[in-house]
Design an enzyme around this catalytic site. Structure first.
Site, mmCIF file in Angstrom:
data_model
loop_
_atom_site.group_PDB
_atom_site.id
_atom_site.type_symbol
_atom_site.label_atom_id
_atom_site.label_comp_id
_atom_site.label_asym_id
_atom_site.label_seq_id
_atom_site.Cartn_x
_atom_site.Cartn_y
_atom_site.Cartn_z
ATOM 1 N N TYR A 259 3.896 -2.884 -17.571
ATOM 2 C CA TYR A 259 5.757 -2.974 -18.101
ATOM 3 C C TYR A 259 5.929 -4.953 -17.374
ATOM 4 O O TYR A 259 6.766 -4.994 -18.213
ATOM 5 C CB TYR A 259 6.096 -1.923 -16.612
ATOM 6 C CG TYR A 259 7.494 -2.348 -17.116
ATOM 7 C CD1 TYR A 259 7.981 -1.697 -17.943
ATOM 8 C CD2 TYR A 259 8.366 -3.008 -15.615
ATOM 9 C CE1 TYR A 259 9.844 -1.913 -17.854
ATOM 10 C CE2 TYR A 259 10.187 -2.612 -15.572
ATOM 11 C CZ TYR A 259 10.715 -2.167 -17.057
ATOM 12 O OH TYR A 259 11.766 -2.567 -16.561
ATOM 13 N N LYS B 199 8.147 -7.056 -20.490
ATOM 14 C CA LYS B 199 9.737 -8.388 -20.404
ATOM 15 C C LYS B 199 9.339 -9.100 -20.005
ATOM 16 O O LYS B 199 10.006 -10.334 -20.064
ATOM 17 C CB LYS B 199 10.107 -7.277 -18.082
ATOM 18 C CG LYS B 199 10.350 -6.158 -18.511
ATOM 19 C CD LYS B 199 11.495 -6.040 -19.102
ATOM 20 C CE LYS B 199 12.006 -4.599 -19.466
ATOM 21 N NZ LYS B 199 12.965 -4.221 -20.509
ATOM 22 N N SER C 4 16.239 -6.901 -19.295
ATOM 23 C CA SER C 4 15.265 -7.251 -18.912
ATOM 24 C C SER C 4 14.817 -6.788 -17.780
ATOM 25 O O SER C 4 15.406 -5.474 -17.285
ATOM 26 C CB SER C 4 14.871 -8.882 -18.823
ATOM 27 O OG SER C 4 13.260 -9.183 -18.434
#
Length: 277
Positions: A143, A147, A129
């Protein structure tokens, strides 16, 4: 000896994990969109083409892996892509592309590998991650959202698989000296807006300055990740890098502070009969 299945193995964390796993006498299925770029070869390694967004290709790669080595013990979900830009600046196509790789690609590979691990009643799932999967920052919102998604389903997966003898660990790296900030890995949103110059604009400048000068050592990170496979009771989450530790500590302090500050409001929304019996 364990059999490792690593995605995104041609460079960065993926390549270092493959190198470390092989050095310890393990067998490795190293996958990448361009397998010819994987910098390793040998009898203990199988290089395979895998675009994680292609579910059929993921299943075919797993079939080839089991045919070659007979089992899979450790899955490393490493393939991913970056996206830098203010949330408002990121186009629909750019957002979908990063979600396709980081989220749906990870799910594709897991669906292909998990039947093998479940049948064995043993194995490890290690998902790379980011500290951005625990706390978001300007410029990294979309982004980070990918994650956060990986961490959300990994939390559930941890509880689903543990009774079956399969452990799940989420790895949250900070900034490491890989090519992640290069144009080959990091995509930048088009149409930069002036109103975000003092927030996202500064982050863009800082990332350019830190490229290939990040504090984290990917060789040490790979060793720590491979160590996880030998632990009888591995963690659900592990941070890598002092910067990651500092950011997680700051987020935990903020959450605890706000929870205390707004606790009265939070609990006031229950029905009156809750807790009365």
């Amino acid at each position: 000896m364990s059999v490792w299945f690593v995605t995104g193995a041609s460079r960065g964390f993926g390549a270092e994990i493959v190198k470390e796993a092989l050095a310890r006498g393990n067998q490795v299925i190293a996958t990448a969109r361009k397998p010819e770029e994987i910098p390793f070869s040998g009898d203990d390694m199988l290089a395979l083409a895998l675009d994680v967004t292609d579910e059929k290709q993921a299943r075919a790669a797993v079939d080839s892996a089991v045919q070659r080595f007979g089992r899979i013990d450790v899955l490393v979900n490493n393939a991913g892509r970056g996206l830098l830009g203010a949330v408002e600046e990121v186009s629909d196509s750019a957002a979908r592309a990063v979600f396709d790789t980081n989220v749906f690609g990870t799910l594709n590979v897991q669906r292909a590998v998990l039947p093998v691990l479940r049948s064995q009643r043993s194995g490890r799932v290690i998902s790379i991650s980011s500290v951005g999967g625990f706390t978001g920052t300007p410029g990294w919102g979309v982004y980070a959202a990918t994650k956060f998604a990986v961490e959300g389903f990994s939390d559930a997966l941890y509880a689903e698989l543990k009774p079956l003898g399969v452990h799940v660990t989420i790895v949250e790296p900070g900034l490491f000296r890989t090519d992640f900030l290069d144009g080959s890995s990091l995509h930048t949103a088009d149409g930069q807006l002036d109103d975000y110059a003092d927030t996202v604009g500064k982050v863009r400048g800082l990332m350019a300055e830190r490229n290939h000068a990040q504090p984290g050592d990917p060789v040490k990170a790979a060793a720590a990740i491979v160590d996880l496979a030998d632990l009888a009771d591995p963690p659900l989450r592990i941070q890598l890098g002092s910067d990651a530790v500092a950011r997680v500590e700051a987020k935990l302090e903020l959450v605890h502070s706000e929870l205390d500050r707004w606790r009265k409001v939070a609990v006031s929304t229950d029905h009156e009969d809750v807790g009365s019996s």
